[in-house]
Design a protein around this motif. Structure first.
Motif, PDB file in Angstrom:
ATOM      1  N   THR A   1       1.664  -0.303  -2.048  1.00 24.09           N
ATOM      2  CA  THR A   1       2.750  -1.057  -1.440  1.00 24.09           C
ATOM      3  C   THR A   1       2.180  -2.085  -0.469  1.00 24.09           C
TER       4      THR A   1
ATOM      5  N   ALA B   1      -4.188   0.171  -6.111  1.00 24.97           N
ATOM      6  CA  ALA B   1      -3.924   1.391  -5.352  1.00 24.97           C
ATOM      7  C   ALA B   1      -5.146   1.750  -4.503  1.00 24.97           C
TER       8      ALA B   1
ATOM      9  N   SER C   1       2.238   5.337  -1.082  1.00 25.19           N
ATOM     10  CA  SER C   1       3.317   5.387  -2.079  1.00 25.19           C
ATOM     11  C   SER C   1       4.449   6.300  -1.644  1.00 25.19           C
ATOM     12  N   SER C   2       4.127   7.282  -0.757  1.00 27.88           N
ATOM     13  CA  SER C   2       5.145   8.179  -0.223  1.00 27.88           C
ATOM     14  C   SER C   2       4.647   8.771   1.093  1.00 27.88           C
TER      15      SER C   2
ATOM     16  N   THR D   1      -3.105   6.286  -7.534  1.00 27.86           N
ATOM     17  CA  THR D   1      -1.825   6.441  -6.859  1.00 27.86           C
ATOM     18  C   THR D   1      -1.387   7.898  -6.932  1.00 27.86           C
TER      19      THR D   1
ATOM     20  N   GLY E   1      -0.976   4.754  -2.492  1.00 22.30           N
ATOM     21  CA  GLY E   1      -0.067   3.877  -3.236  1.00 22.30           C
ATOM     22  C   GLY E   1      -0.591   2.455  -3.203  1.00 22.30           C
TER      23      GLY E   1
END
Length: 379
Positions: free
Chosen positions: A346, A352, A324-325, A283, A344
């Motif tokens: 998500t 990850a 993750s971003s 991640t 990430g």
């Protein structure tokens, strides 16, 4: 009828031939009175039947006719009756007053008795014509001459005819054999010439076929070389194109491991199979734009978690999921290798990773690994 009167100058030949030795100094010419006196004294008087030139020529003519019949090769020569040459008998002609040869002094004792009987029989012959026979002058000169039977003449003529016929047949057979040999030689020569022509034609055909095969092989080799050269050139061009593309395309992250491939089946995916390519990474690992593009969308997308969609100039879309971003927003233009977010876990995930999908301008999904390779990138 020709006259049989002897030539007065010819000397008398007591032996029935040509001219003989004459008396040295005397010549005896008997008269009728002297002949009667000799008859009264008990002597026998004989008059030699003298052959004339006509008789001798007619005899030769008769023999020639018989020989001609046989020499003609007639098959029926022996079956025909003999050819008789009729000659006048001296007894039927006027008495020439010639003495008998047996009555001549010193001559009659030398002549055989059979000759006198033959002459007497000839005088008594009631027929005016006789069959001519032939005797040689040598036989007459030696006293060995005698009449040859007609059957012997016919047999000799027939034998001569058969001999001539056999010779003619032999010559005909030889000529036929020569003609057959010539025909055979001509046929053999024609066959040899035909065989030679056929062999030459076959040799020419074989040579032509070999030349055609050689030309074909050369053409094939040339075509193969050209094809190889073309393929090599195309490969070089493709490598150059890929090199250029590689310079304009980039992998989405530098360090990773592939954890799932396109269309892989499994229960962890709601559709029953995987629709993208998973790059497992810690991640926060930076993510790069694969090519210059426009950010079509950037935000939350359900099971995909945080997702960024890049739209290329040809309409191809590249999806970055489970981020993750995010460091870009919709409508923004990015360049190749520019950082657009981070790895990430998500959305619907088990760990990850980057879930990458590629869609055509029409919206169909394709294999991301194959698409990346087509851009000169290696996984």
């Amino acid at each position: 009828m020709a006259s049989n009167t002897p030539a007065p100058e010819a000397p008398f030949d007591a032996f029935g031939g040509g001219a003989g030795p004459a008396a040295p100094d005397t010549e005896w010419n008997p008269t009728e009175g002297s002949l009667r006196a000799e008859n009264r004294s008990g002597g026998r008087h004989r008059v030699v039947k003298q052959r004339s030139n006509f008789a001798r020529s007619s005899t030769v003519l008769g023999v020639g006719v018989i020989a001609a019949v046989g020499a003609g090769g007639l098959a029926t020569a022996q079956e025909k009756p003999p050819v008789a040459i009729s000659l006048p008998d001296l007894p039927d002609m006027p008495d020439l007053g010639l003495p008998d040869a047996h009555d001549l002094p010193g001559v009659g004792d030398l002549l055989p008795e059979e000759h006198h009987e033959t002459v007497a029989a000839g005088r008594a012959n009631p027929n005016p014509l006789t069959v001519a026979t032939y005797s040689t002058d040598d036989e007459q000169a030696t006293g060995a001459g005698r009449a040859e039977p007609v059957a012997d003449v016919q047999s000799g003529a027939g034998d001569a005819g058969e001999a001539l016929r056999a010779r003619i047949l032999q010559q005909a057979e030889q000529q036929q054999a020569s003609a057959d040999a010539a025909d055979k030689a001509a046929a053999e020569k024609a066959a040899a010439e035909k065989a030679a022509a056929e062999a030459a034609a076959k040799a020419d055909a074989a040579e032509k076929a070999a030349a055609e095969a050689k030309a074909k092989a050369a053409a094939e080799a040339k075509a193969k070389a050209e094809a190889e050269a073309k393929a090599k050139a195309e490969a070089a061009a493709e490598a150059e194109r890929l090199a250029k593309l590689a310079a304009s395309y980039s992998m989405p992250l530098s360090s990773y491991s592939l954890s799932a491939t396109y269309m892989q089946s499994g229960s962890m995916w709601s559709s029953g199979y995987h629709t993208g390519l998973d790059f497992a990474a810690p991640t926060g690992t930076p993510l790069k734009a694969v090519h210059g593009a426009t950010v079509k969308s950037a935000g939350w997308s359900g099971s995909y978690g945080y997702r960024i969609v890049l739209e290329l100039s040809d309409g191809t879309e590249v999806w970055y999921c489970h981020l993750s971003s995010m460091t870009v927003s919709a409508g923004q233009t990015v360049g190749t290798g520019e950082t657009i977010g981070r790895v990430g876990a998500t959305g619907n995930v088990t760990g990850a990773h980057l879930h990458l999908e590629v869609h055509t301008a029409g919206g169909d999904g394709i294999d991301p690994a194959q698409w990346l390779r087509s851009k000169g990138l290696s996984l």
